[in-house]
Design an enzyme around this catalytic site. Sequence first.
Site, PDB file in Angstrom:
ATOM      1  N   TRP A   1       1.115  -1.353  -0.082  1.00  0.00           N
ATOM      2  CA  TRP A   1      -0.019   0.088   0.072  1.00  0.00           C
ATOM      3  C   TRP A   1       0.849   1.271  -0.070  1.00  0.00           C
ATOM      4  O   TRP A   1       0.544   2.280  -0.562  1.00  0.00           O
ATOM      5  CB  TRP A   1      -0.990  -0.107   1.295  1.00  0.00           C
TER       6      TRP A   1
ATOM      7  N   LYS B   1     -12.863  -1.398   7.123  1.00  0.00           N
ATOM      8  CA  LYS B   1     -12.283  -2.399   8.056  1.00  0.00           C
ATOM      9  C   LYS B   1     -12.419  -2.063   9.564  1.00  0.00           C
ATOM     10  O   LYS B   1     -12.820  -3.137  10.361  1.00  0.00           O
ATOM     11  CB  LYS B   1     -10.563  -2.116   7.813  1.00  0.00           C
TER      12      LYS B   1
ATOM     13  N   ASP C   1      -1.626   6.986   6.072  1.00  0.00           N
ATOM     14  CA  ASP C   1      -2.881   5.973   5.423  1.00  0.00           C
ATOM     15  C   ASP C   1      -2.774   5.256   6.645  1.00  0.00           C
ATOM     16  O   ASP C   1      -2.204   4.534   7.064  1.00  0.00           O
ATOM     17  CB  ASP C   1      -2.451   5.567   4.290  1.00  0.00           C
TER      18      ASP C   1
END
Length: 356
Positions: free
Chosen positions: A100, A192, A168
């Site tokens: 990511w 999530k 992030d």
Amino acid sequence: MIHNFNAGPSILPKEVFEQASQAILNFNNSGLSILEIGHRTPLFETVMEEARSLVKELMQLDEDHEVLFLHGGATTQFMQVPMNLLKQDGVAAYTETGTWANKAIKEAKLFGHVEIAGSAKESNFTTIPKQLSFSKTAAYLHITTNETIAGTQWHHLPYDCGVPLVADMSSDILSRTLNFNKFDLIYAGAQKNMGAAGVNLVVINKTILGNAERVIPTVLDYQNHIKEKSMLNTPPVFAVYVAMLTLRWLKEQGGVAAIETINQQKADLLYSTLETIPFINLPVAKEDRSLMNVVFTMKDEMLEKEFLQYTKDANMYGVKGHRSVGGFRMSLYNALPLSSVQYGVDVIKEFAAKKG
């Protein structure tokens, strides 16, 4: 009963499902579905305002930080962050910690120069960089606080790095106590720890905006979204509503500090069990292990297919590792109860005993 260890979209509290399903049929006794109400009506405006207020309360944000709920998920933020913060001839510092982080780096290069402040590439992303080095004139430092695929997490955050700090937090948002005011921009897909797929949380220190010296498309300019309080265009109404319900649930549990205690218990239980099984390998350095995504492999690959089937037969969902790395991954997000982790541990012990 299904025990959901999926990495995302992932488990949500039962209360949230019940309230959200009722709202689909009849939202707040209005006779209308949450799916059909106007986003600029008082019915939804109160939802958006409560969601934003709950984030501010749970994060204990100061007046400089604004809360936005936007379309596009974290992937959109990979390009929206540098578009808003990075000058064309400027430099941004990024840490290279896994899949990511690498995706964020790729998009940032479209808008300026990227400097790698620290990399875990040599360890095959099984560690977090301990020493960072970057230009103090950088527009910002970007970190990915938790790598869902690699199973690593920043436990010592570079709060006082000397430049705006961008993070992030898609897979560990609101799972542990942090000094959220030390971050100048936080973004996180909701699916999530904070709700359903379809909406992205952005927390931004408004004092860092307005310096990119480029024309930014209207819908991608954070300042426009701040001005309109996340109502610049039609928001993902249902996803925002589910996020609001999830934030309410988190507050009712005692907030971030309370859920962090439970999350630590879950991670300690699972990691301590896996460490005792001779044929299981834990690739991540112990000090950098994620509390959210526990990754492991079998030393004997012949056991992997058998283990996966064993967990499926035991109603454990989402245990298979990411397709890019294989192995196994058990995700321990906020809504996963400790009882499910205990159940998973018991299943793992049973399998180990059969193979012992």
